[in-house]
Scaffold this active site. Structure first.
Site, PDB file in Angstrom:
ATOM      1  CE  LYS B  30      -3.979   1.824   2.821  1.00  0.00           C
ATOM      2  NZ  LYS B  30      -4.838   1.599   3.738  1.00  0.00           N
ATOM      3  CB  SER B 105      -8.204   3.381   3.149  1.00  0.00           C
ATOM      4  OG  SER B 105      -7.451   2.614   4.014  1.00  0.00           O
ATOM      5  CB  SER B 129      -8.629   0.050   5.614  1.00  0.00           C
ATOM      6  OG  SER B 129      -9.380   1.442   5.679  1.00  0.00           O
TER       7      SER B 129
END
Lengths: 97, 434
Positions: B30, B105, B129
């Site tokens: 990420k 996310s 997330s």
């Protein structure tokens, strides 16, 4: 609890060191209705005599280490992302005039 | 590696070690994980020129394991979102249907694992997330116990809720990954000294007589047409294997307080955490006549309107006038919620619940934000494991109209051994790994 109106939003934006446009102020003022309604739900929970919980666990994971340098980044490395430097310093605009 | 799903924000040129337990694995990060000499933007305009000068502890551990890091993955700005629509590079598309989102996310990481572009992708989970996008994309999403994995070097969102988490395509890979990532790191003072087990070799579990909690209170606020077939299948399989299912309930007022408590605490912690994003020491600096002007311009233009709104809410909750009534109240409600959730485990070691009551939304659907219980409970219940720090994993559990659904499994703190063993058994009962 103070009202979350234009004046409050403008004050909080300055406290948070960021400009907001007129459109952003209007949007926050409008959208805050849902946020404030949700906050009302907190009042339905009985917290009499309840202590705050700041982290999931209250077991000790921190202690004083010995006074040795254990980890540090070199100045040259730290300066790689700094927009402006002068000698050993991060440079900003003059604050004393 | 293709980028059909708009999941990649930058490619990484990394030569892996010759040996290691993850040798041969391709891994994505990420874009809030620092990896030295790579662009790390956290999908934030203010950080679009930010090149990492050090690596996160989790990244160091991945590199030491022999895996090859191949890409940085898209995310909601600063991790603050649940759809990945707020990414600087645009929404991430769901590999099962490109008219739908991957969730957020950690949406880029989820899409890369679901499309089999990588075997493992790291994400972060502050309020589901990783575990909710895992459900939307039909993959495994793990958030271990708070403190299990060091957060050092991960751009934070809300420190009391942030966890390093990750995606894989099966539970065995997830168990192997935690062996690599878990362990104390003195650079993250919340990281734990708890023993790390050999999870990948401990996946056997006899379900006969095993008591499993079913969190029925959250299912009452999900669409039965979506969840019932998959949930019934899971319960039947467990009963057939000899497990004993026990209904678990929570008071409605407590369930309705989950999302508000999260909103208050996460926004307050985020506005404090991101005070360092001022363009002076790093980031895209805007011109100004004074230090104050530079900061106001830099932050005003460097954050999206969505993020600024959240910062205003956070500052409002922390303001002296409101702090006791909003922020401190939320922290006290958090303790009530955690105590109530812990009580569900009084007679079981495992509690399961459908991760979400919906399939992945369409890209063009409006952002969800409402007072409906289906949103505040059905789509928010996994935040309980961020409040409590309990280890929690979503695994695929079937489909609704061809789109994947996920079931969430939670165990007691630091009992990832049971989490993986039960998850592996359920995965087998459901038809095995992908």
């Amino acid at each position: 609890m103070e009202k979350l109106n234009r004046d409050t939003i403008t004050k909080l934006a300055l406290d948070s060191m960021m400009h907001l446009s007129e459109a952003e102020i209007n949007e926050i003022e409008t959208d805050s209705a849902v946020y404030l309604k949700q906050i009302e739900y907190l009042k339905a929970v009985d917290i009499e005599g309840v202590e705050s919980l700041s982290y999931p666990f209250e077991a000790e994971t921190m202690w004083l280490r010995s006074d040795d340098t254990s980890y540090a980044l070199a100045q040259e490395t730290l300066f790689k992302n700094v927009p402006l430097t002068e000698g050993d310093y991060v440079e900003i605009v003059k604050v004393l005039k | 590696m293709n980028n059909d799903y708009n999941a990649i924000v930058s490619l990484v040129d990394h030569t892996p070690l010759e040996t290691g337990v993850l040798k041969g694995w391709d891994v994505a990060l990420k874009d809030n994980f620092n990896m030295v000499d790579t662009l790390t933007t956290a999908s934030c305009k203010l950080l679009e020129n930010h090149v990492s000068i050090y690596s996160a502890e989790a990244v160091d551990r991945i590199m030491a394991s022999g895996a090859r890091i191949v890409a940085k993955a898209s995310m909601d700005e600063l991790g603050m979102g649940g759809s990945n629509r707020s990414a600087l590079t645009g929404p991430v598309l769901n590999p099962h249907d490109i008219t739908r989102i991957s969730g957020g996310s950690s949406g880029g990481s989820a899409a890369l694992v679901a499309s089999k572009a990588v075997r493992l992708a790291l994400g972060s989970d502050t309020g589901d997330s990783v575990r909710r996008p895992a459900a939307f994309c039909g993959i495994v999403g793990v958030k271990p116990t708070y403190g299990r994995i060091s957060r050092y070097g991960v751009i934070p969102y809300a420190s009391s809720l942030d966890h390093v988490a990750y995606f894989t395509n099966n539970v065995a890979d997830a168990a192997q990954t935690l062996e690599v990532l878990a362990g104390r790191d003195d650079r993250d003072m919340t990281s734990s000294n708890a023993v790390v087990d050999a999870y990948a070799s401990l996946l056997d579990m006899d379900l006969k007589g095993k008591k499993i909690g079913i969190f029925t209170s959250v299912h009452e606020h999900m669409d039965p047409a979506v969840i019932t077939p998959s949930l019934d299948t899971v319960m039947s399989l467990l009963v057939d294997a000899g497990a004993v299912l026990i209904e678990k309930k929570m008071d409605l007022n407590l369930l309705r307080a989950i999302l508000p408590t999260y909103s208050v605490i996460s926004n307050a912690e985020s506005v404090a955490n991101h005070a360092n994003l001022d363009g002076v020491r790093f980031g895209v600096q805007k011109a100004g006549d004074s230090l104050e002007d530079i900061m106001l311009e830099t932050r005003g233009s460097g954050f999206s309107s969505r993020i600024k709104k959240r910062f205003i809410y956070g500052a409002y909750a922390l303001d002296d006038v409101n702090q006791d009534e909003i922020f401190n109240r939320a922290k006290r409600v958090r303790r009530v919620l955690v105590d109530a959730y812990a009580s569900l485990f009084a007679d079981v070691d495992i509690v399961i619940a459908m991760a979400s009551g919906m399939v992945a939304p369409k890209v063009d659907d409006a952002e969800a934000s409402s007072m409906a219980d289906s949103w505040m409970i059905g789509e928010s219940h996994m935040i309980l494991q961020n409040f409590s720090g309990y280890p929690s994993m979503t695994i695929p559990v079937g489909t609704h109209e061809t789109m994947p659904l996920g079931i969430n499994i939670t165990t007691k703190p630091f009992d990832e051994k049971t989490l993986f063993a039960f998850g592996h058994q359920l995965e087998m009962l459901l038809g095995g790994t992908q």
